[in-house]
Design an enzyme around this catalytic site. Structure first.
Site, mmCIF file in Angstrom:
data_model
loop_
_atom_site.group_PDB
_atom_site.id
_atom_site.type_symbol
_atom_site.label_atom_id
_atom_site.label_comp_id
_atom_site.label_asym_id
_atom_site.label_seq_id
_atom_site.Cartn_x
_atom_site.Cartn_y
_atom_site.Cartn_z
ATOM 1 N N LYS A 1 0.919 -1.170 -0.034
ATOM 2 C CA LYS A 1 0.040 0.015 -0.180
ATOM 3 C C LYS A 1 0.945 1.173 0.048
ATOM 4 O O LYS A 1 1.844 1.331 0.726
ATOM 5 C CB LYS A 1 -0.840 -0.077 1.404
ATOM 6 N N SER B 1 -10.003 2.067 2.321
ATOM 7 C CA SER B 1 -8.789 2.861 1.413
ATOM 8 C C SER B 1 -7.824 1.886 0.802
ATOM 9 O O SER B 1 -7.252 2.448 -0.115
ATOM 10 C CB SER B 1 -7.987 3.594 2.487
ATOM 11 N N SER C 1 -10.453 0.174 6.614
ATOM 12 C CA SER C 1 -9.721 -0.020 5.112
ATOM 13 C C SER C 1 -9.126 -1.163 4.818
ATOM 14 O O SER C 1 -8.790 -1.176 3.668
ATOM 15 C CB SER C 1 -8.824 1.279 5.062
#
Ligand code: GLN
Length: 489
Positions: free
Chosen positions: A76, A153, A177
């Site tokens: 990420k 997210s 997320s």
């Protein structure tokens, strides 16, 4: 080759029927083919990947391979990676190249993983559809023609793993997320106990809630990833001295053979409207657990429906403080103005997107002297009550299960108000407020063919037990999340 789980790939690498370079090349080809359609990577690192893979092959040859040697993963783009652009999906950090490595990504390097690239996300991890990304939203590989959200997210992470553009990925979960996007893409996503994975070098959103964790195709793979990611870290003052998680990738059954287990269902969630599919699948999985010998009990977390309100005060408050550092003075974007104050204003106006600016305003407002007591302190009290209620609930049951979302992935062009987006976090935020471990595991496919996920929640540091129960659910749901089928090949 991209159909292999981590466990299967490690096996094949060990008996040398494939090489790390071959495996990496298979993923790089896949990225070449689908990377732009899915928009799941902000930055790809093919040269680094091939170099990592060559080193893995060397270690396999010399018989000194590492726990995840040769596994091609997506990181990420919130984790700082030395020498590789790290953007947090923000214009503010569009050209930021860190000279340090986050602890979690370093741990994964130490475990022998291969870095394919930096995965797309909501700007500074603020969002639910990954639409707030400065680089545009990643797309869900399921029913790709429908342009559905991969969740947020960590939507780039889930899109990459579900689409077969990474074998697994890292995520961060501040209010859902990891779990929400995993549920939207048929994956296993785990928010471990707060303090199990170091936050050092992970770009801060809301420090008391931010939790790094793994996203993978199976529970066993998630356990393997978490083993590598977790561990105490002196550089993070909230890293627990007890931080330790160890798995060989064979998560053991917690039910069967007359084993006793009390599984709690949260009473307050019964009144929340969810889709018929979610309701049916959840009930089916509960029935399966019962037939395997679990005793189902109802528990109460009295303030859990206030968790959203508390979260959307605490998270923006912490974010407004954390993001004050982006001022155009030290690093990141700088828009020259008329003196330092004007530069500061212009930089922040240009560097932050709309949602991030909204959170800064909310956060600053709730921390102002006239609002602090009525909003922030009140939210902190609700947080304490929720945390205490979880403790009490875990005196009545071993683990808790609940939905991960109300329904399946929605189209990226859905026009929701900010509050409607916030409401999607209803099932996930309370676990962040309480710091307890929670995993989302697929519980089946809805009528429309899209996956749904349910959560298993445990007391602090019961991370392994959470995964153990999730494995039973995974087995009974038995969905096919192989990337080739997902992409319709
Ligand atoms: N959707 C939540 C938010 O926008 C959660 C985000 C997260 O967990 N990073 O705050």
């Amino acid at each position: 080759m991209i159909n292999l789980t981590i466990k299967e790939a490690l096996e094949k690498l060990k008996n040398r029927s494939i090489s790390a370079t071959e495996l990496t090349r298979a993923y790089l080809e896949r990225i070449e083919k689908y990377g732009s359609a899915l928009n799941c990577y902000i930055t790809t690192t093919p040269e680094r990947a091939l170099k990592d893979a060559a080193e893995s092959d060397e270690r396999y040859k010399n018989g000194n391979s590492l726990p995840l040697d040769g596994m091609p993963i997506a990181m990420k783009d919130l984790f700082a990676t030395r020498g590789i652009r790290t953007t947090a999906a923000s214009r503010m950090l569009e050209n930021f190249v860190p000279h340090y490595e986050s602890t979690v990504s370093q741990n994964l390097i130490n475990a022998g993983t291969v870095l394919l690239g930096k995965a797309n996300l909501d700007e500074f991890a603020m969002g639910t559809f990954s639409k707030t990304s400065f680089f545009g939203a990643p797309v869900n590989p399921w029913q790709i023609e429908k342009h559905l959200t991969a969740g947020g997210s960590s939507g780039g992470s889930t899109s990459s793993v579900a689409g077969g553009l990474a074998i697994a990925a890292t995520g961060t979960d501040t209010g859902g997320s990891i779990r929400f996007p995993s549920a939207m893409t048929g994956l296993v996503g785990m928010k471990p106990t707060y303090g199990l994975c170091s936050r050092w070098g992970c770009i801060a959103f809301a420090s008391s809630l931010d939790t790094p964790g793994p996203i993978a195709r199976t529970v066993d793979d998630a356990a393997l990833m978490l083993s590598a990611m977790a561990g105490h870290d002196d550089k993070d003052s909230t890293s627990s001295p007890e931080a330790h998680f160890d798995s060989d990738g064979n998560v053991q059954p917690i039910l069967g053979d007359g084993k006793k287990l009390k599984v709690g269902i949260i009473k307050e969630f019964n009144s929340v409207k969810i889709s018929d599919d979610m309701k049916n699948l959840f009930e089916k999985r509960i029935a399966d657990l019962k037939s395997m010998g679990a005793e189902i009990v109802e528990v109460s977390i009295p303030n859990i429906l206030d968790a959203l309100a508390a979260y959307y005060i605490i998270a923006p408050a912490e974010a407004s403080s954390n993001l004050a550092r982006y001022d155009g003075m030290r690093y990141g974007l700088r828009v020259e103005g008329d003196g330092p104050y004007d530069t500061y204003k212009k930089t922040r106006a240009a560097g932050f997107g709309e949602e991030v600016q909204r959170r800064m305003l909310i956060g600053t407002a709730v921390l102002s002297s006239e609002s602090y007591e009525v909003y922030f302190m009140q939210a902190a009290r609700v947080r304490r009550m929720i945390s205490d209620s979880f403790k009490t609930a875990f005196e009545q049951c071993d683990l808790i299960v609940c939905p991960a979302s109300a329904g399946t992935a929605m189209p990226l062009d859905s026009d929701l108000t900010p509050l409607e987006y916030y409401a999607l976090d209803l099932f996930t935020v309370a676990m962040n407020l309480a710091g307890v471990p929670a995993v989302s595991v697929p519980c089946g496919l809805a009528q429309n063919g899209l996956p749904l996920g349910m959560q298993v929640v445990g007391p602090r540091f019961a991370d392994m037990r959470v995964l153990q129960l999730a494995k039973h659910i995974e087995t009974s749901a038995n969905i096919d999340n192989r990337p080739t089928t997902i992409m319709g090949e």
